[in-house]
Design a protein around this motif. Structure first.
Motif, mmCIF file in Angstrom:
data_model
loop_
_atom_site.group_PDB
_atom_site.id
_atom_site.type_symbol
_atom_site.label_atom_id
_atom_site.label_comp_id
_atom_site.label_asym_id
_atom_site.label_seq_id
_atom_site.Cartn_x
_atom_site.Cartn_y
_atom_site.Cartn_z
ATOM 1 N N ASP A 44 26.336 55.912 33.349
ATOM 2 C CA ASP A 44 27.000 54.772 33.717
ATOM 3 C C ASP A 44 27.065 54.510 35.172
ATOM 4 O O ASP A 44 26.675 53.262 35.833
ATOM 5 N N ALA B 142 31.653 62.523 26.514
ATOM 6 C CA ALA B 142 32.127 61.524 27.523
ATOM 7 C C ALA B 142 31.775 61.443 28.930
ATOM 8 O O ALA B 142 31.547 60.510 29.398
ATOM 9 N N ASP C 159 28.333 60.343 29.442
ATOM 10 C CA ASP C 159 28.333 58.866 29.273
ATOM 11 C C ASP C 159 28.786 58.314 30.636
ATOM 12 O O ASP C 159 28.106 57.434 31.146
ATOM 13 N N LEU C 160 29.766 58.495 31.052
ATOM 14 C CA LEU C 160 30.211 58.300 32.374
ATOM 15 C C LEU C 160 29.388 58.372 33.463
ATOM 16 O O LEU C 160 29.119 57.514 34.335
ATOM 17 N N ALA D 34 39.350 58.900 33.016
ATOM 18 C CA ALA D 34 38.368 58.127 32.552
ATOM 19 C C ALA D 34 37.749 59.011 31.248
ATOM 20 O O ALA D 34 37.233 58.339 30.439
ATOM 21 N N ARG E 38 39.743 58.625 28.109
ATOM 22 C CA ARG E 38 39.859 57.279 27.751
ATOM 23 C C ARG E 38 38.535 57.178 26.904
ATOM 24 O O ARG E 38 38.440 56.713 25.957
ATOM 25 N N LYS E 39 37.491 57.650 27.384
ATOM 26 C CA LYS E 39 36.116 57.667 26.766
ATOM 27 C C LYS E 39 36.182 58.503 25.531
ATOM 28 O O LYS E 39 35.383 57.837 24.549
#
Length: 209
Positions: free
Chosen positions: A42, A35, A38-39, A52, A55-56
């Protein structure tokens, strides 16, 4: 459905849904790291917060702190994990003995950079962004520099000159890849490969009479 019960001593681990407690913890840890990656892909490391990431990953903060003391530790673990993946192709490139043998490892290294933009951004762009990677980067930089010293510049007898060349090579290539990834350096894959081979040739001839 619970298929066995956990007890102390030699009874063995508790099985739930076919997995042990340890396996579930490892799966949660892996999910949190993925996760975070990924953040970073992004929005960069600035987007990596405990909330965050949870949540991801679809997990609560309880499970975050089960694996990491905080954001900095998560980033440290993730950076080291990705750096380990790049050590082999970097070593192979630095060990190439002549330009004719350097192209293949250069292609492998460049393709490694292209294979997962999230990991490449983490390794080569974010350390320069001032978002919490300074300590980790400094800890790993000597390892990359050592590769240059041992495999690329061993012919330089003077240790100071060898160190100067290795630091310049390691940091220069990192900066080049970072600029390429963030779009400020407009070049194609073939141009980057040719540049890597040319750079290798130049550094192999450095301080050679």
């Amino acid at each position: 459905m619970q298929t066995a019960t956990e007890s102390d001593g030699d009874a063995g681990p508790r099985i739930w849904g076919g997995t042990t407690l340890s396996e579930r913890r490892q799966a949660r840890r892996a999910a949190l790291l993925e996760a975070a990656l990924d953040l970073i892909g992004d929005s960069g490391a600035s987007g990596v917060t405990m909330r965050a990431v949870c949540r991801k990953a679809g997990l609560t903060d309880r499970y975050f702190y089960e694996s990491f003391a905080g954001r900095d530790e998560l980033l440290d673990v993730l950076y080291r994990q990705v750096a380990d993946e790049f050590l082999e192709p970097i070593t192979a490139f630095a060990a190439a003995e002549d330009p004719s043998r350097a192209r293949v490892p250069a292609e492998i290294l460049v393709d490694k950079v292209l294979a997962d933009p999230r990991k490449s951004r983490l390794l080569l762009v974010e350390p320069y962004s001032g978002t919490g990677f300074g300590r980790t980067t400094l800890a790993l930089l000597p390892e990359f520099t050592r590769i240059m010293q041992d495999h690329l510049l061993g012919h330089i007898d003077d240790p100071t000159k060898r160190r100067l060349a290795a630091v310049t090579m390691a940091s220069g290539n990192a900066g080049m890849f970072a600029a390429w990834l963030d779009g400020s350096l407009c070049a194609g894959r073939e141009q980057i490969i040719e540049h890597c081979v040319a750079t290798l040739t130049a550094y192999r001839s450095l301080y050679r009479c």
